[in-house]
Design a protein around this motif. Sequence first.
Motif, PDB file in Angstrom:
ATOM      1  N   GLY A  56     -13.485   7.737 -37.801  1.00  0.00           N
ATOM      2  CA  GLY A  56     -12.836   7.442 -36.325  1.00  0.00           C
ATOM      3  C   GLY A  56     -11.856   6.302 -36.135  1.00  0.00           C
ATOM      4  O   GLY A  56     -10.572   6.945 -35.945  1.00  0.00           O
ATOM      5  N   LEU A  62     -11.622   9.795 -29.058  1.00  0.00           N
ATOM      6  CA  LEU A  62     -12.859   9.358 -30.368  1.00  0.00           C
ATOM      7  C   LEU A  62     -13.707   9.029 -28.488  1.00  0.00           C
ATOM      8  O   LEU A  62     -13.932   8.590 -28.348  1.00  0.00           O
ATOM      9  CB  LEU A  62     -12.314   7.768 -30.772  1.00  0.00           C
ATOM     10  CG  LEU A  62     -13.478   7.248 -30.921  1.00  0.00           C
ATOM     11  CD1 LEU A  62     -14.192   8.036 -32.220  1.00  0.00           C
ATOM     12  CD2 LEU A  62     -13.437   5.926 -32.296  1.00  0.00           C
ATOM     13  N   PHE A  80     -11.810  13.150 -31.718  1.00  0.00           N
ATOM     14  CA  PHE A  80     -12.509  12.629 -32.951  1.00  0.00           C
ATOM     15  C   PHE A  80     -14.331  12.462 -32.286  1.00  0.00           C
ATOM     16  O   PHE A  80     -14.287  11.451 -31.713  1.00  0.00           O
ATOM     17  CB  PHE A  80     -11.883  12.000 -33.805  1.00  0.00           C
ATOM     18  CG  PHE A  80     -12.721  11.596 -35.170  1.00  0.00           C
ATOM     19  CD1 PHE A  80     -12.289  11.605 -35.639  1.00  0.00           C
ATOM     20  CD2 PHE A  80     -13.509  10.563 -35.240  1.00  0.00           C
ATOM     21  CE1 PHE A  80     -12.277  11.977 -37.826  1.00  0.00           C
ATOM     22  CE2 PHE A  80     -14.738  10.837 -36.637  1.00  0.00           C
ATOM     23  CZ  PHE A  80     -14.055  11.296 -37.219  1.00  0.00           C
ATOM     24  N   TRP A  81     -14.991  13.626 -32.515  1.00  0.00           N
ATOM     25  CA  TRP A  81     -16.446  12.966 -32.471  1.00  0.00           C
ATOM     26  C   TRP A  81     -17.224  12.699 -33.321  1.00  0.00           C
ATOM     27  O   TRP A  81     -17.474  13.862 -34.360  1.00  0.00           O
ATOM     28  CB  TRP A  81     -16.991  14.418 -31.343  1.00  0.00           C
ATOM     29  CG  TRP A  81     -18.399  14.044 -30.812  1.00  0.00           C
ATOM     30  CD1 TRP A  81     -19.019  13.389 -31.247  1.00  0.00           C
ATOM     31  CD2 TRP A  81     -19.086  14.391 -29.251  1.00  0.00           C
ATOM     32  NE1 TRP A  81     -20.317  13.080 -29.874  1.00  0.00           N
ATOM     33  CE2 TRP A  81     -20.016  14.031 -28.940  1.00  0.00           C
ATOM     34  CE3 TRP A  81     -17.906  15.543 -29.154  1.00  0.00           C
ATOM     35  CZ2 TRP A  81     -20.469  14.406 -28.292  1.00  0.00           C
ATOM     36  CZ3 TRP A  81     -18.862  15.864 -27.740  1.00  0.00           C
ATOM     37  CH2 TRP A  81     -20.173  15.783 -26.976  1.00  0.00           C
ATOM     38  N   ALA A  82     -17.891  11.318 -33.526  1.00  0.00           N
ATOM     39  CA  ALA A  82     -18.800  11.108 -34.568  1.00  0.00           C
ATOM     40  C   ALA A  82     -20.286  10.801 -34.863  1.00  0.00           C
ATOM     41  O   ALA A  82     -20.532   9.933 -32.793  1.00  0.00           O
ATOM     42  CB  ALA A  82     -18.306  10.226 -35.007  1.00  0.00           C
ATOM     43  N   HIS A 141     -17.840  14.240 -37.033  1.00  0.00           N
ATOM     44  CA  HIS A 141     -18.199  13.813 -38.351  1.00  0.00           C
ATOM     45  C   HIS A 141     -19.702  13.079 -37.941  1.00  0.00           C
ATOM     46  O   HIS A 141     -20.136  13.054 -37.110  1.00  0.00           O
ATOM     47  CB  HIS A 141     -16.844  13.038 -38.807  1.00  0.00           C
ATOM     48  CG  HIS A 141     -16.695  12.340 -40.272  1.00  0.00           C
ATOM     49  ND1 HIS A 141     -17.873  11.955 -40.478  1.00  0.00           N
ATOM     50  CD2 HIS A 141     -15.431  12.440 -41.048  1.00  0.00           C
ATOM     51  CE1 HIS A 141     -17.115  11.391 -41.442  1.00  0.00           C
ATOM     52  NE2 HIS A 141     -16.262  11.474 -41.728  1.00  0.00           N
ATOM     53  N   ILE A 161      -4.989  12.165 -33.220  1.00  0.00           N
ATOM     54  CA  ILE A 161      -6.274  11.467 -32.389  1.00  0.00           C
ATOM     55  C   ILE A 161      -6.019  11.395 -30.664  1.00  0.00           C
ATOM     56  O   ILE A 161      -5.772  10.365 -30.468  1.00  0.00           O
ATOM     57  CB  ILE A 161      -6.904  10.553 -33.338  1.00  0.00           C
ATOM     58  CG1 ILE A 161      -8.728  10.399 -32.493  1.00  0.00           C
ATOM     59  CG2 ILE A 161      -6.065   9.548 -33.069  1.00  0.00           C
ATOM     60  CD1 ILE A 161      -9.589   9.734 -32.879  1.00  0.00           C
ATOM     61  N   GLY A 175     -17.533   8.368 -30.205  1.00  0.00           N
ATOM     62  CA  GLY A 175     -19.084   7.970 -30.727  1.00  0.00           C
ATOM     63  C   GLY A 175     -20.020   7.208 -30.146  1.00  0.00           C
ATOM     64  O   GLY A 175     -21.076   6.759 -29.174  1.00  0.00           O
ATOM     65  N   VAL A 202      -9.875  13.632 -43.866  1.00  0.00           N
ATOM     66  CA  VAL A 202      -9.932  13.850 -42.218  1.00  0.00           C
ATOM     67  C   VAL A 202      -8.557  15.030 -41.401  1.00  0.00           C
ATOM     68  O   VAL A 202      -8.454  15.714 -41.284  1.00  0.00           O
ATOM     69  CB  VAL A 202     -10.520  12.725 -41.253  1.00  0.00           C
ATOM     70  CG1 VAL A 202     -10.193  13.420 -39.658  1.00  0.00           C
ATOM     71  CG2 VAL A 202     -11.769  12.647 -41.106  1.00  0.00           C
ATOM     72  N   GLY A 236      -8.362   7.252 -36.517  1.00  0.00           N
ATOM     73  CA  GLY A 236      -6.712   7.149 -35.363  1.00  0.00           C
ATOM     74  C   GLY A 236      -5.998   5.314 -35.765  1.00  0.00           C
ATOM     75  O   GLY A 236      -4.873   5.527 -35.192  1.00  0.00           O
TER      76      GLY A 236
END
Length: 262
Positions: free
Chosen positions: A102, A116, A92-94, A25, A113, A118, A78, A106
């Motif tokens: 994210g 995470l 989830f990689w943002a 994201h 999820i 970030g 999402v 979550g």
Amino acid sequence: MRKTVSDGVEIHYEIRGEGPAILFHTGAGGDSRIWEDAGYVDALPGFRKILVDQRGRGRSGRPDGVDAHRMEHCVSDVAAVLDDAGVNSAAFWAYSNGILVGLAFGVAHPKRIEALVGIGTLPYYDLCDLPPIEDPQAFIEEQITRGGVSAEVDRFMGEEGERFPAAIDRNVRDGDPRMYALGRLARRSWQGPKSLYASFGPAALILAGEKESDEGETERSVAEMPQARFVRIPGVGHLASFYRSDLIVPRVLPFLRERLAS
């Protein structure tokens, strides 16, 4: 390119590779192509990479009106992508402001999820507690005049002495300034992220550049998350911490392999 519909808005996404799923994201600017341009797609064999054009970006729909850009719609987007892709849960990689999505996802869907990741800093306050924008229309017009997210990129360039590679820079600056303005306005009604930290259950790894000036807010934010760890990346700021995937991926891979194998 695939597409699904979320709250009446077309959301476009791509899937690359096979294996445990990671949804990527973006932040305040750019669409899903920046992940490939920064080298993440090629650097992560053995994973199913779901690359999303968030609403208002790239090939996805551009809904008008502030309400269409509120956080609950970003969370629904999402979920819609995962449903359409046949994925029950994913990492989830943002990047940047995408981390906030994210966190919200979550908390709303904790079983969907796995972890995470970030890249960027986290504020130690709720966005709804910021001073109100008294004249939303004037704010939108100002953001359009300033080029939307381009002004923010220019600020990081000046403060941190970095510049996106050409392809990423073009992608980010080509974004619709009105969509950027509507997104910023919509976030002012969100009771997060600070109020969500303590209730965010999934494991999290947050990485930020050494040059990013956040006065320790990210460390305090991460400390309130039950299963989170924070890493400072030496010698880089907000822009380079994204496009230097050679620095980020080796720090993230052991975390993902552990979380997605369990």
